[in-house]
Scaffold this active site. Structure first.
Site, PDB file in Angstrom:
ATOM      1  N   HIS A   8      66.557  32.365  46.871  1.00  0.00           N
ATOM      2  CA  HIS A   8      66.542  32.540  45.416  1.00  0.00           C
ATOM      3  C   HIS A   8      66.469  34.045  45.128  1.00  0.00           C
ATOM      4  O   HIS A   8      65.907  34.802  45.926  1.00  0.00           O
ATOM      5  CB  HIS A   8      65.278  31.946  44.796  1.00  0.00           C
ATOM      6  CG  HIS A   8      65.002  30.514  45.099  1.00  0.00           C
ATOM      7  ND1 HIS A   8      65.892  29.499  44.852  1.00  0.00           N
ATOM      8  CD2 HIS A   8      63.888  29.905  45.597  1.00  0.00           C
ATOM      9  CE1 HIS A   8      65.348  28.333  45.178  1.00  0.00           C
ATOM     10  NE2 HIS A   8      64.133  28.555  45.650  1.00  0.00           N
ATOM     11  N   CYS A  41      57.885  27.717  46.145  1.00  0.00           N
ATOM     12  CA  CYS A  41      58.375  28.983  46.719  1.00  0.00           C
ATOM     13  C   CYS A  41      58.577  30.040  45.630  1.00  0.00           C
ATOM     14  O   CYS A  41      58.242  31.208  45.811  1.00  0.00           O
ATOM     15  CB  CYS A  41      59.681  28.734  47.461  1.00  0.00           C
ATOM     16  SG  CYS A  41      60.893  27.792  46.508  1.00  0.00           S
TER      17      CYS A  41
END
Ligand SMILES: NC(=O)c1ccc[n+]([C@@H]2O[C@H](COP(=O)([O-])OP(=O)(O)OC[C@H]3O[C@@H](n4cnc5c(N)ncnc54)[C@H](OP(=O)(O)O)[C@@H]3O)[C@@H](O)[C@H]2O)c1
Length: 363
Positions: free
Chosen positions: A239, A160
């Site tokens: 994130h 990711c």
């Protein structure tokens, strides 16, 4: 024996386009999302998903109508599904026998043990970012190297974080011709459905320096020079990347033209924190829920417009990554690359995203 050459030759036979038969090995966080994204497409179908045992996740597969297979070929393990009230269609080998391609969504570092099974079954295979590039020898992101992946036997959709970095850095690189990047990954400690990881009250630096995240971009775009450091923080939802990129002399860009460039690229959302009030990952995720995305997912990379600043040759920006979902549409594009059914990454991305949007009923 390379069985897949013959097996796939019927895919574009004459004028008729066949539907690609996709198996999902590992129906967890990523696997269930990839299954739905594949199911949304008109050129591919799910022929089965695997579970290790008749537990959490089987009901979802039943509701979606995906045939359940056991991760193992062991007769006792297969029989356990029927005892728990689930129809199990066989073991992994049975599933591979009816598939053109398998998407391995097993936990990180487990996939390597599955590679031999895929090769001996003669199916194409896609691993996820928890596996090493050295194991697959090929990696994938839609914007960076779709063409290199055309018709290959197998690949790895990068993590990711690497997917997120590629989305914004590749167009910059394509404009500038060179790019040197330092970035800090502020990582979620665990996924929302994961009760086994932490920290829950600490900030944990990744002491292996540099971290693997930045350099992993070079598996799909080796021309970008990049290093990273990482810290894990007690959040589950996203994130955040803090990025500093050095552009070459004569780049001809301004802060505004970089924002325009990203606005014209797929799978990037730019918003002003000041104007919208979306100033943290909490509001970004609330926005994803508001627009009706399944599981509250956000496939796009979120860039704060007012956090982008170019000073001379140095570009500063922040971006937020929904770790559970940015790689999902990339898996769909990777299927088309490996099966050789769409050579233009932009065409595949548009087809993938439109189908997912219709499926989510959010057009
Ligand atoms: N989660 C993220 O944020 C994220 C983001 C990008 C990439 N990835 C990568 O995606 C991959 C999958 O991660 P995930 O988060 O989806 O993991 P997960 O939620 O733990 O799901 C993994 C699934 O695989 C099943 N499984 C266990 N052993 C297996 C085996 N030997 N063969 C096949 N399946 C097996 C598990 O079994 P049960 O049947 O028992 O449930 C589980 O449902 C990893 O490589 C990870 O690094 C994860």
């Amino acid at each position: 024996m390379i069985r897949f050459v013959n097996r796939y030759s019927s895919l574009t036979h004459g004028c008729e386009t066949m539907v690609i038969k996709v198996a999902i090995n590992g129906y967890g966080t990523i696997g269930k999302r990839v299954a739905d994204a594949v199911d949304a497409q008109d050129d591919m179908e799910i022929v089965g998903v695997t579970k290790t045992r008749p537990a959490f996740g089987c009901d979802l597969a039943v509701r979606k109508g995906y045939p359940i297979y056991c991760t193992y070929d062991d007769a006792e393990k297969i029989a356990a599904f029927a005892s728990a009230g689930y129809e199990c269609h066989g073991g992994l080998t049975d599933l591979l026998n009816i598939a053109d391609i398998v998407i391995d969504c097993s936990p990180g570092k487990v996939g390597a043990g599955n590679l031999e099974k895929y090769q001996s079954a003669g199916v194409k295979w896609i691993f996820q970012g928890g596996e090493k590039h050295a194991m697959t020898g090929m990696s994938y992101t839609s914007s960076a190297n779709h063409e290199e992946n055309l018709n290959v036997e197998g690949t790895r959709v990068v993590s990711c974080n690497t997917t997120g970095l590629s989305r914004t850095l590749v167009p910059l690189y394509n404009h500038c011709g060179s790019l040197s990047v330092e970035c800090t990954m502020i990582r979620r400690a665990a996924d929302p459905g994961d009760s086994s990881k932490g920290p829950i009250n600490a900030i944990k630096p990744v002491l292996k320096v540099p971290s693997h995240h930045g350099p992993d971009v070079m598996t799909v775009k080796p021309e970008i020079s990049i290093n990273s450091m990482a810290v894990a923080v007690p959040t589950t939802i996203m994130h955040v990347h803090v990025i500093v990129a050095q552009l070459p002399e004569g780049h001809g860009l301004t802060t505004e033209s970089i924002i325009d460039m990203w606005s014209n690229e797929p799978r990037i959302i730019l918003m002003s924190g000041g104007e919208t009030g979306i100033t943290t990952t909490a509001e970004v995720m609330e926005y994803a829920r508001d627009i009706g995305r399944k599981w509250g997912d956000l496939h796009e990379i979120f860039v704060w417009r007012d956090g982008v600043k170019l000073e001379a040759n140095t570009l500063y920006y922040f971006q937020a990554i929904h770790q559970e979902s940015d790689v999902i549409p990339e898996n769909v594009d990777a299927i088309r690359a490996l099966m050789g059914t769409e050579s233009n990454w932009r065409v595949s991305v548009e087809k993938t995203d439109n189908a997912i949007a219709q499926y989510n009923n959010i057009l």
